[in-house]
Structure formats: structure tokens, C-alpha cells
Design an enzyme around this catalytic site. Structure first.
Site, PDB file in Angstrom:
ATOM      1  N   GLU A 116      62.229  73.908  43.825  1.00 34.68           N
ATOM      2  CA  GLU A 116      62.838  72.938  43.397  1.00 34.68           C
ATOM      3  C   GLU A 116      63.033  73.110  42.431  1.00 34.68           C
ATOM      4  OE1 GLU A 116      65.494  72.230  44.963  1.00 34.68           O
ATOM      5  OE2 GLU A 116      64.604  72.514  46.955  1.00 34.68           O
ATOM      6  N   HIS A 139      60.668  65.241  43.483  1.00 40.37           N
ATOM      7  CA  HIS A 139      61.842  64.851  44.625  1.00 40.37           C
ATOM      8  C   HIS A 139      60.756  64.809  45.926  1.00 40.37           C
ATOM      9  CE1 HIS A 139      64.110  66.562  47.955  1.00 40.37           C
ATOM     10  NE2 HIS A 139      63.233  67.125  48.022  1.00 40.37           N
ATOM     11  N   HIS A 141      61.338  63.178  50.663  1.00 43.39           N
ATOM     12  CA  HIS A 141      62.860  62.441  51.526  1.00 43.39           C
ATOM     13  C   HIS A 141      62.430  61.627  52.382  1.00 43.39           C
ATOM     14  CE1 HIS A 141      62.173  67.678  51.884  1.00 43.39           C
ATOM     15  NE2 HIS A 141      62.533  67.834  51.161  1.00 43.39           N
ATOM     16  N   GLU A 169      65.996  42.474  44.803  1.00 44.37           N
ATOM     17  CA  GLU A 169      65.215  43.432  43.939  1.00 44.37           C
ATOM     18  C   GLU A 169      65.511  44.669  44.071  1.00 44.37           C
ATOM     19  OE1 GLU A 169      61.827  43.149  41.913  1.00 44.37           O
ATOM     20  OE2 GLU A 169      62.181  40.919  42.461  1.00 44.37           O
ATOM     21  N   HIS A 210      68.815  64.734  52.666  1.00 47.02           N
ATOM     22  CA  HIS A 210      67.794  65.694  52.225  1.00 47.02           C
ATOM     23  C   HIS A 210      66.683  65.238  52.381  1.00 47.02           C
ATOM     24  CE1 HIS A 210      66.423  69.798  50.275  1.00 47.02           C
ATOM     25  NE2 HIS A 210      64.837  69.192  50.427  1.00 47.02           N
TER      26      HIS A 210
HETATM   27  P1  13P Z   1      58.744  73.250  48.264  1.00 44.68           P
HETATM   28  O1  13P Z   1      57.777  73.297  49.087  1.00 44.68           O
HETATM   29  O2  13P Z   1      58.739  75.025  47.604  1.00 44.68           O
HETATM   30  O3  13P Z   1      58.541  72.338  46.734  1.00 44.68           O
HETATM   31  O4  13P Z   1      59.494  72.863  49.091  1.00 44.68           O
HETATM   32  C1  13P Z   1      60.100  71.612  49.803  1.00 44.68           C
HETATM   33  C2  13P Z   1      61.250  71.384  49.530  1.00 44.68           C
HETATM   34  O5  13P Z   1      61.394  69.880  49.541  1.00 44.68           O
HETATM   35  C3  13P Z   1      62.810  71.902  48.954  1.00 44.68           C
HETATM   36  O6  13P Z   1      63.564  71.091  48.203  1.00 44.68           O
HETATM   37 ZN    ZN Z   2      63.311  68.435  49.883  1.00 43.32          ZN
END
Ligand code: 13P
Ligand code: ZN
Length: 270
Positions: A116, A139, A141, A169, A210
Site C-alpha cells: 500500500e 491503515h 482492518h 465524543e 476492507h
Molecule cells: P501489506 O502486507 O503489503 O502491507 O498489505 C496488507 C494490507 O492490509 C493490504 O491492504
Molecule cells: Zn488492508
């Protein structure tokens, strides 16, 4: 101990990554985090020698050239990162022409930065244009937020308002609202560009089905922002299937914003 690991912001970076794993947000290699290092941190802690040069898939913005970042490895497991940082993170300097990452430390056994990297480079540049103190692009999840994108209409305004109404909040922590992208292929320049466009006026951008991107001046701030959006999403998930009797209306949201001297996203409140 290696000098770089004595740098307080690197220590914090590793412990937040560990914490993200423990929250269940970063299964396997899911998620990636990058942090710009301050000039004084680079001088005091980063080894001068370049171990390897890794081509970047896009030319980095002039704002990033010559800057040094800590960034997670593609395929690296968050649960192993704190114990083995030399394998799972790299300290890279962006070359003066923006085409290469000059590796100063880490990525042992021929590792490379996250897939990413487009979104990371583009989001850092987008945030630095509006806030020269921004240092973090994160980033992850988060479970409830990700689940929520399966269950609600993918409308940025509607999602923001729903998250704001769950708890006092929310509007305090993200008065500009959340950016929202439809499902897109990850690890591409296109999703990187789309995320960075949203980052021009949001610090947090949800990737439907995602995960999420967050930013901030410090890793605590970026983490705290995502943590708050995730908490609000968790409340929404718990409410599903129940009749909602009370929530915070527009008058209440306006009162909170006025009390904390914040400007909510224009046009969202009546
Ligand atoms: P990477 O292992 O390349 O960082 O990818 C993980 C991920 O969350 C892709 O969106
Ligand atoms: Zn990801």
C-alpha cells in the site's frame, strides 16, 4: 540495543502496532503504518549508511523527498513486529528525485515496504499540504467498522451522521466526518489517489469491505482517531435490529461542536 530502537517515537510506533494486533484489527499481515521521522530523530538515531535502494512504484511528491520514514513490511505479521522490528519494519529515506527508497535499517532478508505504498506516499503528501505537522498514515482492518460497510448504504454523509449520533465524543474527535470509498482493488495507485483526495479534507477514510486509513501528528492521535470511529461503529452494530429510542439529534451535535469550538463538516447538520 540498536540505537534506532532507543528512539522514543519508534518505541511507541512498535507498541501501537502490537496493540492494534491485540485488538484483532490486524490479522496476519493485515494493515500497514508509516511514520515520518523528525530531522533531529534522523540525526540522532538513524544509521547513516544506505544498505539497499528499493525503487518506488510512483515518484514521491517533492514534500517527501529527503524525508525519512518508518514503514511496515509487505507480508509482515503485526503480531511479530514488536519482537522482530528489524525484519518487519524498514527505515527508508526518500531519494532526492523521489524515485527510490534508500534503506537505512530493517527489512532484513530482502524485505520490502508495504504493497500500500501508493496510499502511504500520496496520503502523507496530501496531509502535509494542509497540515505540515502530520507524521502518521495508518491503515488497519477494524472489525466493527469493516462489518458496518456490509450493512449500511455507502454514503459519506449518512455514515458520518450515524457515527456522530452514537456517542458524544464522535463529533468531537472527527468533526470533519469520515471519508468513504466504495470497494476498490487494494495495493493500487488508483485507491491510493482516491484515498489521498479524501485526505485533503478528512483525517480518516473508510475503505468499504476492507478497512480504514487514518492520519495524525502523532501515532497516538492517528490511533485514537481510528479507535473512536471503530467504537462508534461497534455501537451501531450493537444497535442493529433494535428500535433506537434515543440518539443525539442535530441540535445536540451543534451544541457539542459549539462547546468545543469545532466546525462540523459543512452542510451535514440542519
Ligand atoms: P501489506 O502486507 O503489503 O502491507 O498489505 C496488507 C494490507 O492490509 C493490504 O491492504
Ligand atoms: Zn488492508
Amino acid at each position: 540495543m540498536e540505537k534506532i530502537l532507543e528512539c522514543l517515537s519508534i518505541e511507541k510506533y512498535l507498541s501501537i502496532i502490537d496493540n492494534m494486533y491485540r485488538l484483532g484489527w490486524d490479522e496476519r499481515n493485515g494493515g500497514n503504518v508509516s511514520m515520518l521521522l523528525l530531522k533531529e530523530e534522523v540525526e540522532a538515531y538513524v544509521p547513516k549508511a544506505v544498505i539497499r535502494e528499493i525503487p518506488l512504484p510512483i515518484v514521491a511528491d517533492p514534500l517527501l523527498r529527503g524525508k525519512t520514514l518508518a514503514i511496515t513490511r509487505t507480508g509482515g505479521y503485526f503480531r511479530n513486529t514488536k519482537a522482530h522490528p528489524e525484519h518487519n519494519i524498514g527505515i527508508i529515506e526518500i531519494s532526492p528525485d523521489g524515485t527510490k527508497a534508500l534503506l537505512h535499517w530493517g527489512f532484513e532478508d530482502d524485505g520490502c515496504f508495504t504493497s500500500e505504498v501508493y496510499a502511504h506516499l500520496l496520503c502523507h503528501a496530501a496531509r502535509l499540504k494542509v497540515n505540515p505537522n502530520n507524521r502518521i498514515v495508518m491503515h488497519t482492518h477494524p472489525t466493527n467498522l469493516l462489518a458496518l460497510t456490509h450493512l449500511v448504504k455507502l454514503d459519506e454523509k449518512e455514515l458520518t451522521l450515524a457515527l456522530w449520533r452514537t456517542m458524544t465524543e464522535s463529533i468531537v474527535v472527527f468533526p470533519e466526518g469520515v471519508g468513504l470509498l466504495p470497494w476498490m482493488l487494494c495495493g493500487t495507485n488508483e485507491i491510493g489517489q482516491a484515498t489521498a483526495e479524501k485526505m485533503a479534507d478528512h483525517r480518516v477514510v473508510v475503505w468499504s469491505l476492507h478497512g480504514v486509513y487514518g492520519s495524525g501528528d502523532t501515532i497516538d492521535e492517528a490511533f485514537g482517531l481510528i479507535e473512536t470511529v471503530e467504537k462508534a461503529a461497534e455501537i451501531m452494530i450493537k444497535e442493529l435490529g433494535h428500535e433506537i429510542i434515543n440518539d443525539i439529534d442535530d441540535e445536540g451535535l451543534k451544541a457539542i461542536a459549539a462547546h468545543f469550538k469545532l466546525t462540523p463538516h459543512p452542510g451535514y447538520l440542519k
